[in-house]
Design a protein around this motif. Sequence first.
Motif, mmCIF file in Angstrom:
data_model
loop_
_atom_site.group_PDB
_atom_site.id
_atom_site.type_symbol
_atom_site.label_atom_id
_atom_site.label_comp_id
_atom_site.label_asym_id
_atom_site.label_seq_id
_atom_site.Cartn_x
_atom_site.Cartn_y
_atom_site.Cartn_z
ATOM 1 N N GLU A 1 14.053 -36.393 41.048
ATOM 2 C CA GLU A 1 12.520 -36.484 40.820
ATOM 3 C C GLU A 1 11.814 -35.275 41.593
ATOM 4 O O GLU A 1 10.927 -34.723 40.760
ATOM 5 C CB GLU A 1 11.934 -37.772 41.871
ATOM 6 N N ASN A 2 12.304 -34.630 42.683
ATOM 7 C CA ASN A 2 11.893 -33.392 43.062
ATOM 8 C C ASN A 2 11.738 -32.268 42.275
ATOM 9 O O ASN A 2 10.969 -31.502 41.961
ATOM 10 C CB ASN A 2 12.156 -33.143 44.451
ATOM 11 N N LEU A 3 12.760 -31.995 41.569
ATOM 12 C CA LEU A 3 13.183 -31.070 40.513
ATOM 13 C C LEU A 3 12.112 -31.297 39.446
ATOM 14 O O LEU A 3 11.513 -30.144 39.021
ATOM 15 C CB LEU A 3 14.493 -30.794 40.100
ATOM 16 N N ASN A 4 11.939 -32.300 38.807
ATOM 17 C CA ASN A 4 11.159 -32.701 37.605
ATOM 18 C C ASN A 4 9.706 -32.271 37.954
ATOM 19 O O ASN A 4 8.924 -31.976 37.316
ATOM 20 C CB ASN A 4 11.388 -34.009 36.860
ATOM 21 N N GLU A 5 9.389 -33.135 39.123
ATOM 22 C CA GLU A 5 7.929 -33.189 39.572
ATOM 23 C C GLU A 5 7.316 -32.214 40.184
ATOM 24 O O GLU A 5 6.310 -31.753 39.730
ATOM 25 C CB GLU A 5 7.916 -34.507 40.618
ATOM 26 N N TYR A 6 7.962 -31.562 41.121
ATOM 27 C CA TYR A 6 7.424 -30.454 41.932
ATOM 28 C C TYR A 6 7.952 -29.041 41.593
ATOM 29 O O TYR A 6 7.268 -28.071 41.912
ATOM 30 C CB TYR A 6 7.610 -30.615 43.240
ATOM 31 N N VAL A 7 9.038 -28.997 40.685
ATOM 32 C CA VAL A 7 9.568 -27.460 40.408
ATOM 33 C C VAL A 7 9.083 -27.228 38.727
ATOM 34 O O VAL A 7 8.551 -26.463 38.313
ATOM 35 C CB VAL A 7 10.858 -27.182 40.654
ATOM 36 N N LYS A 8 9.978 -28.018 38.047
ATOM 37 C CA LYS A 8 10.015 -28.161 36.441
ATOM 38 C C LYS A 8 8.777 -28.512 35.679
ATOM 39 O O LYS A 8 8.358 -28.131 34.612
ATOM 40 C CB LYS A 8 11.110 -28.668 36.079
ATOM 41 N N HIS A 9 8.091 -29.776 36.564
ATOM 42 C CA HIS A 9 6.807 -30.012 35.912
ATOM 43 C C HIS A 9 7.231 -30.756 34.460
ATOM 44 O O HIS A 9 6.562 -30.447 33.493
ATOM 45 C CB HIS A 9 5.543 -29.247 35.981
ATOM 46 N N ARG A 10 8.212 -31.553 34.452
ATOM 47 C CA ARG A 10 8.478 -32.245 32.833
ATOM 48 C C ARG A 10 9.025 -33.296 33.059
ATOM 49 O O ARG A 10 8.803 -34.151 34.123
ATOM 50 C CB ARG A 10 9.853 -31.316 32.702
ATOM 51 N N GLU A 11 9.357 -34.185 32.018
ATOM 52 C CA GLU A 11 9.692 -35.555 31.870
ATOM 53 C C GLU A 11 11.019 -35.935 32.823
ATOM 54 O O GLU A 11 11.793 -35.193 32.836
ATOM 55 C CB GLU A 11 9.884 -35.937 30.525
ATOM 56 N N ALA A 12 10.805 -37.056 33.220
ATOM 57 C CA ALA A 12 12.047 -37.517 34.243
ATOM 58 C C ALA A 12 13.359 -37.845 33.241
ATOM 59 O O ALA A 12 14.436 -37.725 34.069
ATOM 60 C CB ALA A 12 11.593 -38.899 34.947
ATOM 61 N N PHE A 13 13.154 -37.936 32.262
ATOM 62 C CA PHE A 13 14.498 -38.210 31.395
ATOM 63 C C PHE A 13 15.173 -36.996 30.992
ATOM 64 O O PHE A 13 16.516 -37.085 30.570
ATOM 65 C CB PHE A 13 14.189 -38.863 30.020
ATOM 66 N N ARG A 14 14.451 -35.586 31.430
ATOM 67 C CA ARG A 14 15.204 -34.484 31.020
ATOM 68 C C ARG A 14 16.726 -34.289 31.819
ATOM 69 O O ARG A 14 16.470 -34.437 33.123
ATOM 70 C CB ARG A 14 14.430 -33.365 31.118
ATOM 71 N N PRO A 15 17.862 -34.012 31.292
ATOM 72 C CA PRO A 15 19.100 -33.952 32.201
ATOM 73 C C PRO A 15 19.042 -32.722 32.936
ATOM 74 O O PRO A 15 18.566 -31.543 32.532
ATOM 75 C CB PRO A 15 20.116 -33.881 31.072
ATOM 76 N N PHE A 16 20.005 -32.736 34.024
ATOM 77 C CA PHE A 16 20.081 -31.439 34.632
ATOM 78 C C PHE A 16 21.699 -31.347 34.515
ATOM 79 O O PHE A 16 22.399 -32.482 34.477
ATOM 80 C CB PHE A 16 19.843 -31.587 36.311
ATOM 81 N N ALA A 17 22.250 -30.095 34.625
ATOM 82 C CA ALA A 17 23.624 -29.764 34.753
ATOM 83 C C ALA A 17 24.220 -29.952 36.009
ATOM 84 O O ALA A 17 23.673 -29.786 36.986
ATOM 85 C CB ALA A 17 23.712 -28.452 34.139
#
Length: 184
Positions: free
Chosen positions: A53-69
């Motif tokens: 959530e923190n990576l998507n919301e506060y760093v990447k600013h993208r949708e929550a469904f996007r996968p991380f490696a």
Amino acid sequence: QWLEGDEQKIEETLRLVEAGKIVAWFQGAAEFGPRALGNRSLLASPWAPYVKENLNEYVKHREAFRPFAIAVTAEESGRYFHCTPNTRFMATIATVRAEGRKLLEDFLLPGERVRLHVVERMANPLLWQLLRRFGERAPAPMLVNTSFNLFGEPLVLTPRDAVRSYFCSGIDALVIGNFALRKS
């Protein structure tokens, strides 16, 4: 903070990821291509609360469904994943074995697959050592690994890019060369 050599760099980074922090990792030459293979990466513990959530919301600013490696040492990859040699370049996905499934529930894609980055000691000795040491203190030698860039921007290339991206986002710490910066 000045970090005296690789040992202190790894120890400080371990301290940060164990505390649930998102660490920007800027070491050596930039990777060639669109993937963060451990020289221009954002690293975090996959077991830290709210890391996705923190990576998507506060760093990447993208949708929550996007996968991380997930980055893992080559020696331990077979224990947790069925994968091909292309995972060295984060160019394919892997199927998760039962032991990995328990550890990576939040990162699984449909079909019990995961984006995977297998790190070989010879290819990236510093990241490999960080993963190995993290695995001695955590459930497995794995870290979330995503590209060190902000939404709509290319991978950071220069120290100036790295510092600007660090200060303009929700990244908690920056380990750049032999320096560590932390937000209070």
